[in-house]
Design an enzyme around this catalytic site. Structure first.
Site, PDB file in Angstrom:
ATOM      1  N   LYS A  55     -14.353  -4.040   2.946  1.00  0.00           N
ATOM      2  CA  LYS A  55     -15.151  -2.807   2.903  1.00  0.00           C
ATOM      3  C   LYS A  55     -16.651  -3.020   3.106  1.00  0.00           C
ATOM      4  O   LYS A  55     -17.335  -2.148   3.630  1.00  0.00           O
ATOM      5  CB  LYS A  55     -14.944  -2.098   1.560  1.00  0.00           C
ATOM      6  CG  LYS A  55     -13.638  -1.361   1.503  1.00  0.00           C
ATOM      7  CD  LYS A  55     -13.472  -0.649   0.187  1.00  0.00           C
ATOM      8  CE  LYS A  55     -12.091  -0.046   0.138  1.00  0.00           C
ATOM      9  NZ  LYS A  55     -11.779   0.549  -1.156  1.00  0.00           N
ATOM     10  N   SER A  58       0.815  -1.224   0.000  1.00  0.00           N
ATOM     11  CA  SER A  58       0.000   0.000   0.000  1.00  0.00           C
ATOM     12  C   SER A  58       0.847   1.273   0.000  1.00  0.00           C
ATOM     13  O   SER A  58       1.849   1.377   0.712  1.00  0.00           O
ATOM     14  CB  SER A  58      -0.924   0.018   1.220  1.00  0.00           C
ATOM     15  OG  SER A  58      -1.586   1.268   1.273  1.00  0.00           O
ATOM     16  N   ASN A 112     -14.805   2.735   3.748  1.00  0.00           N
ATOM     17  CA  ASN A 112     -13.340   2.669   3.599  1.00  0.00           C
ATOM     18  C   ASN A 112     -12.630   3.495   4.668  1.00  0.00           C
ATOM     19  O   ASN A 112     -11.404   3.497   4.727  1.00  0.00           O
ATOM     20  CB  ASN A 112     -12.884   3.111   2.203  1.00  0.00           C
ATOM     21  CG  ASN A 112     -12.903   4.618   2.064  1.00  0.00           C
ATOM     22  OD1 ASN A 112     -13.756   5.294   2.622  1.00  0.00           O
ATOM     23  ND2 ASN A 112     -11.943   5.149   1.337  1.00  0.00           N
ATOM     24  N   ASP A 139     -14.268   6.783  -0.977  1.00  0.00           N
ATOM     25  CA  ASP A 139     -13.922   6.289  -2.320  1.00  0.00           C
ATOM     26  C   ASP A 139     -14.749   6.995  -3.403  1.00  0.00           C
ATOM     27  O   ASP A 139     -14.237   7.311  -4.480  1.00  0.00           O
ATOM     28  CB  ASP A 139     -14.173   4.783  -2.427  1.00  0.00           C
ATOM     29  CG  ASP A 139     -13.045   3.957  -1.830  1.00  0.00           C
ATOM     30  OD1 ASP A 139     -11.926   4.491  -1.664  1.00  0.00           O
ATOM     31  OD2 ASP A 139     -13.287   2.771  -1.521  1.00  0.00           O
ATOM     32  N   GLY A 199     -15.928  -5.625 -11.552  1.00  0.00           N
ATOM     33  CA  GLY A 199     -15.873  -5.808 -10.111  1.00  0.00           C
ATOM     34  C   GLY A 199     -17.210  -5.487  -9.479  1.00  0.00           C
ATOM     35  O   GLY A 199     -18.033  -4.762 -10.073  1.00  0.00           O
ATOM     36  N   ALA A 200     -17.440  -6.066  -8.303  1.00  0.00           N
ATOM     37  CA  ALA A 200     -18.703  -5.818  -7.592  1.00  0.00           C
ATOM     38  C   ALA A 200     -18.449  -5.719  -6.095  1.00  0.00           C
ATOM     39  O   ALA A 200     -19.321  -6.021  -5.291  1.00  0.00           O
ATOM     40  CB  ALA A 200     -19.709  -6.926  -7.909  1.00  0.00           C
ATOM     41  N   GLY A 201     -17.235  -5.307  -5.728  1.00  0.00           N
ATOM     42  CA  GLY A 201     -16.900  -5.139  -4.312  1.00  0.00           C
ATOM     43  C   GLY A 201     -17.142  -3.706  -3.863  1.00  0.00           C
ATOM     44  O   GLY A 201     -17.905  -2.960  -4.492  1.00  0.00           O
ATOM     45  N   GLY A 202     -16.481  -3.333  -2.783  1.00  0.00           N
ATOM     46  CA  GLY A 202     -16.700  -2.020  -2.185  1.00  0.00           C
ATOM     47  C   GLY A 202     -16.381  -0.876  -3.124  1.00  0.00           C
ATOM     48  O   GLY A 202     -17.144   0.096  -3.220  1.00  0.00           O
ATOM     49  N   LEU A 212      -8.545   1.564 -11.120  1.00  0.00           N
ATOM     50  CA  LEU A 212      -8.446   1.948  -9.703  1.00  0.00           C
ATOM     51  C   LEU A 212      -7.215   1.374  -9.017  1.00  0.00           C
ATOM     52  O   LEU A 212      -6.855   1.810  -7.930  1.00  0.00           O
ATOM     53  CB  LEU A 212      -9.688   1.484  -8.914  1.00  0.00           C
ATOM     54  CG  LEU A 212     -11.065   1.912  -9.395  1.00  0.00           C
ATOM     55  CD1 LEU A 212     -12.080   1.686  -8.280  1.00  0.00           C
ATOM     56  CD2 LEU A 212     -11.105   3.344  -9.858  1.00  0.00           C
ATOM     57  N   SER A 238      -0.581   4.104   0.872  1.00  0.00           N
ATOM     58  CA  SER A 238      -1.259   5.026   1.798  1.00  0.00           C
ATOM     59  C   SER A 238      -0.384   5.447   2.978  1.00  0.00           C
ATOM     60  O   SER A 238      -0.413   6.624   3.364  1.00  0.00           O
ATOM     61  CB  SER A 238      -2.561   4.397   2.306  1.00  0.00           C
ATOM     62  OG  SER A 238      -3.455   4.252   1.237  1.00  0.00           O
TER      63      SER A 238
END
Ligand code: NAP
Length: 275
Positions: A66, A14, A87, A102, A134-137, A218, A16
């Site tokens: 998430k 990450s 998130n 997000d 995709g179908a997540g957060g 993303l 972040s």
């Protein structure tokens, strides 16, 4: 010194921590952002630790937690509940409050690209058709942002049942996303959003696909993903890199934890590439 945690798996790669620690240093805040690799069965115990420790300002939540984290929090902000994903967590005493930055990050990243393409300002899509992988957060946040701007949203996911669940639960003015098969060949869409981790390990998300006018990836990696590289090398394709969304969602999270404006340029400078 207070701490902010990154809860997810994997988190070792990450970017972040570098961004948030640069922001704390820039403002002279004695805080530290730390990645905590968290398996599924460690999510609830990690949140309990956050409740007990009084020097934790909050956390970011990332893949794959998430959506699951929602039911473990004491309170969830209305927009995060609408998206169905959190998130960002803010510690308020022993209470944990969930937010979603997000969607904000996605909107700002797209808007930041518009002046480079057309010289105008604003959100680039209205009444367009956008394919979200995709179908997540993250997919939920992007799909809601696109629906709110009046677009048709197509969803393709490895597990179609999860895409169906997303399509049922997200709705704007009676409009829902439509579930479609995984893409190949030539697509009749205006843009594609990769909201899966495909690309994190050097794989190409859309090998057999002719790219549409906009490609939004993303995946926030130090090196450009193969999809971003190919899109940048293709004429007339506008590319939004995952680092751009990463920057804007982080700035909003930072403001939720600290209550002060994020030093955006210090955060941008901590990223490994220009965005
Ligand atoms: P998530 O909630 O765990 O969802 C992951 C999604 O990716 C699911 O739809 C999953 O499909 C799909 N997926 C995972 N591995 C796959 C594979 N090998 N092949 C095909 N599909 C696969 O995760 P998330 O939080 O939405 O994050 C998704 C990606 O977006 C991550 O790479 C994350 O780093 C990135 N992201 C970036 C930003 C940014 O600021 N740039 C913000 C948020 C997220 P199944 O349902 O079939 O498992």
């Amino acid at each position: 010194m207070s701490q902010v945690w990154l809860i997810g798996r994997p988190v070792a790669h990450s970017l972040s921590p570098a961004m948030h620690n640069a922001a704390f240093a820039k403002l002279g805040l004695p805080h530290r952002y730390e990645a905590k690799e968290t398996a599924d069965d460690q999510l609830a115990p990690t949140l309990d630790r956050m409740r007990r420790e009084d020097d934790v300002l909050g956390a970011n939540v990332t893949i794959p937690h998430k959506e699951n984290v929602l039911r473990l929090l004491d309170e969830v902000d209305e927009e995060a509940r609408r998206i169905g994903a959190v998130n960002t967590i803010v510690s308020r005493g022993a209470r944990l409050v969930g937010y979603n930055t997000d969607k904000y990050g996605f909107e700002r990243a797209l808007e930041a690209q518009v002046p480079n393409v057309s010289g105008s300002v604003g959100f680039p899509f209205a009444d367009d058709t956008i394919l979200v992988l995709g179908a997540g957060g993250a997919a939920r946040a992007c799909a809601l942002a696109l629906l709110e701007q009046g677009n048709n949203v197509n969803i393709a996911n490895r597990n179609p049942a999860r895409a169906e669940a997303l399509a049922r639960s997200l709705e704007v003015d009676g409009r829902h996303p439509e579930v479609v098969p995984w893409p190949k060949g030539r697509l009749q869409v205006d843009a594609i959003v990769n909201a899966t981790p495909i690309g994190l390990n050097g794989e190409e998300a859309l090998e057999d696909v002719q790219l549409p006018d906009w490609v939004i990836d993303l995946v926030p990696t130090a090196a450009e993903t193969p999809l971003v590289k190919r899109a940048k090398a293709t004429d007339n394709v506008t590319v939004v890199d995952g680092l751009s969304m990463l920057l804007y969602q982080a700035a909003r999270s930072f403001e939720l934890w600290t209550g002060v404006p994020a030093p955006l340029e210090a955060m941008r400078a901590a990223l490994p590439r220009d965005v």
